[in-house]
Design a protein around this motif. Structure first.
Motif, PDB file in Angstrom:
ATOM      1  N   LEU A   4       0.831  -1.197   0.000  1.00 13.66           N
ATOM      2  CA  LEU A   4       0.000   0.000   0.000  1.00 13.66           C
ATOM      3  C   LEU A   4       0.867   1.249   0.000  1.00 13.66           C
ATOM      4  CD1 LEU A   4      -2.521   1.762   0.822  1.00 13.66           C
ATOM      5  CD2 LEU A   4      -1.926   1.127   3.148  1.00 13.66           C
ATOM      6  N   PHE A   5       1.819   1.300   0.889  1.00 19.23           N
ATOM      7  CA  PHE A   5       2.651   2.497   0.977  1.00 19.23           C
ATOM      8  C   PHE A   5       3.741   2.535  -0.087  1.00 19.23           C
ATOM      9  CE2 PHE A   5       0.856   4.962   4.130  1.00 19.23           C
ATOM     10  CZ  PHE A   5       0.293   4.121   5.068  1.00 19.23           C
ATOM     11  N   ILE A   6       4.134   1.376  -0.558  1.00 15.79           N
ATOM     12  CA  ILE A   6       5.089   1.373  -1.669  1.00 15.79           C
ATOM     13  C   ILE A   6       4.424   2.023  -2.866  1.00 15.79           C
ATOM     14  CG2 ILE A   6       6.226  -0.095  -3.353  1.00 15.79           C
ATOM     15  CD1 ILE A   6       6.918  -1.978  -1.076  1.00 15.79           C
ATOM     16  N   ALA A   7       3.222   1.630  -3.133  1.00 11.22           N
ATOM     17  CA  ALA A   7       2.512   2.236  -4.252  1.00 11.22           C
ATOM     18  C   ALA A   7       2.183   3.670  -3.915  1.00 11.22           C
ATOM     19  CB  ALA A   7       1.255   1.459  -4.547  1.00 11.22           C
ATOM     20  N   LEU A   8       1.979   3.930  -2.674  1.00 10.44           N
ATOM     21  CA  LEU A   8       1.682   5.270  -2.222  1.00 10.44           C
ATOM     22  C   LEU A   8       2.787   6.228  -2.595  1.00 10.44           C
ATOM     23  CD1 LEU A   8       1.018   6.579   1.249  1.00 10.44           C
ATOM     24  CD2 LEU A   8       3.000   7.068  -0.019  1.00 10.44           C
ATOM     25  N   LEU A   9       3.900   6.003  -2.067  1.00 15.10           N
ATOM     26  CA  LEU A   9       4.996   6.897  -2.356  1.00 15.10           C
ATOM     27  C   LEU A   9       5.646   6.411  -3.599  1.00 15.10           C
ATOM     28  CD1 LEU A   9       7.217   8.397   0.336  1.00 15.10           C
ATOM     29  CD2 LEU A   9       6.134   9.327  -1.675  1.00 15.10           C
ATOM     30  N   SER A  57      -5.807   8.703   1.853  1.00 14.88           N
ATOM     31  CA  SER A  57      -6.095   9.432   3.089  1.00 14.88           C
ATOM     32  C   SER A  57      -4.820   9.942   3.757  1.00 14.88           C
ATOM     33  CB  SER A  57      -6.938   8.599   4.058  1.00 14.88           C
ATOM     34  OG  SER A  57      -6.211   7.513   4.552  1.00 14.88           O
ATOM     35  N   VAL A  58      -3.748   9.174   3.708  1.00 14.39           N
ATOM     36  CA  VAL A  58      -2.474   9.626   4.288  1.00 14.39           C
ATOM     37  C   VAL A  58      -1.950  10.825   3.509  1.00 14.39           C
ATOM     38  CG1 VAL A  58      -0.048   9.007   4.640  1.00 14.39           C
ATOM     39  CG2 VAL A  58      -1.839   7.395   5.296  1.00 14.39           C
ATOM     40  N   ILE A  59      -1.935  10.721   2.192  1.00 13.47           N
ATOM     41  CA  ILE A  59      -1.435  11.818   1.363  1.00 13.47           C
ATOM     42  C   ILE A  59      -2.297  13.064   1.531  1.00 13.47           C
ATOM     43  CG2 ILE A  59      -1.071  12.617  -1.004  1.00 13.47           C
ATOM     44  CD1 ILE A  59      -0.351   9.677  -1.660  1.00 13.47           C
ATOM     45  N   GLN A  60      -3.612  12.901   1.440  1.00 10.21           N
ATOM     46  CA  GLN A  60      -4.490  14.058   1.545  1.00 10.21           C
ATOM     47  C   GLN A  60      -4.423  14.711   2.914  1.00 10.21           C
ATOM     48  OE1 GLN A  60      -8.419  13.279  -0.022  1.00 10.21           O
ATOM     49  NE2 GLN A  60      -7.567  12.530  -1.935  1.00 10.21           N
ATOM     50  N   SER A  61      -4.247  13.911   3.942  1.00  7.95           N
ATOM     51  CA  SER A  61      -4.078  14.473   5.279  1.00  7.95           C
ATOM     52  C   SER A  61      -2.810  15.317   5.358  1.00  7.95           C
ATOM     53  CB  SER A  61      -4.040  13.343   6.309  1.00  7.95           C
ATOM     54  OG  SER A  61      -3.781  13.846   7.585  1.00  7.95           O
ATOM     55  N   CYS A  62      -1.718  14.806   4.810  1.00 10.05           N
ATOM     56  CA  CYS A  62      -0.444  15.553   4.821  1.00 10.05           C
ATOM     57  C   CYS A  62      -0.552  16.844   4.014  1.00 10.05           C
ATOM     58  CB  CYS A  62       0.687  14.687   4.269  1.00 10.05           C
ATOM     59  SG  CYS A  62       1.154  13.299   5.325  1.00 10.05           S
ATOM     60  N   ILE A  63      -1.170  16.778   2.837  1.00 14.19           N
ATOM     61  CA  ILE A  63      -1.328  17.970   2.002  1.00 14.19           C
ATOM     62  C   ILE A  63      -2.229  18.983   2.697  1.00 14.19           C
ATOM     63  CG2 ILE A  63      -2.316  18.853  -0.155  1.00 14.19           C
ATOM     64  CD1 ILE A  63      -1.286  16.248  -1.508  1.00 14.19           C
ATOM     65  N   THR A  64      -3.336  18.520   3.264  1.00 11.99           N
ATOM     66  CA  THR A  64      -4.261  19.412   3.967  1.00 11.99           C
ATOM     67  C   THR A  64      -3.564  20.097   5.131  1.00 11.99           C
ATOM     68  OG1 THR A  64      -6.170  18.066   3.323  1.00 11.99           O
ATOM     69  CG2 THR A  64      -6.452  19.511   5.231  1.00 11.99           C
TER      70      THR A  64
END
Length: 181
Positions: A4-9, A57-64
């Motif tokens: 999940l996070f590999i694909a994430l980042l 959700s992790v990415i959007q939380s960080c951007i927000t």
């Protein structure tokens, strides 16, 4: 979770070696006070990722959080800016992308193609490696114009799941920092 996070980042690169044909405008946050994310299908189907909602959700939380800390509030109804992001994951054989929340022109294809050519095809490392990248776009809603694009790349080979959220946070911070200067 790791996939999940590999694909994430997600990855790419040797991206640093050549986005010369990719538009990288470096506008600033001056004059903007609100943003929203690109509106997409709420049930994306990622072929190579499990639990895709966690990634977003992790990415959007960080951007927000980063935008909010710089006085740009989230407003899904009447925003000054639209934020999109592209995720890339690259190893010594493949380059994969998640572009569900990306959408300014055909740049996603171009970015992934350049990353693959430079990192895999022309890359010098034939041994196993994994890199992840996030490309963040900021679009002016009034002008329908890309005002800012930047990216951050991280080595994700062997990174434990528990460290991935911090890696994501640092990549978002790096990619957005110039927007606030």
């Amino acid at each position: 979770m790791k996939s999940l996070f590999i694909a994430l980042l997600a990855s790419t690169i040797m991206f640093n070696l050549g986005c010369k044909s990719i538009d990288l405008p470096k506008g600033t946050s001056e004059g903007f006070s609100s943003f929203r994310f690109i509106k997409v299908d709420l049930n994306p189907d990622y072929d190579f990722v499990e639990e895709s909602d966690d990634i977003d959700s992790v990415i959007q939380s960080c951007i927000t959080q980063k935008l909010g800390a710089n006085s740009i509030a989230r407003d899904d109804d009447n925003a000054d800016l639209i934020v999109g992001y592209l995720l890339l994951r690259q190893d010594n054989v493949t380059t994969a992308r998640i572009d569900t929340y990306f959408g300014y022109g055909k740049a996603g294809n171009d970015i992934a193609n350049i990353a693959h050519k430079r990192g895999v095809v022309k890359g010098k490392n034939r041994d196993q490696f994994e890199k992840g990248a996030i490309v963040i776009d900021v679009i002016d809603t009034q002008k329908n114009q890309l005002v800012y694009r930047s990216y951050a790349v991280r080595d994700i080979d062997g990174i434990p799941d528990v460290q991935m959220p911090l890696l994501v946070e640092s990549a978002v911070e790096e990619a957005l920092q110039p927007f606030f200067q």
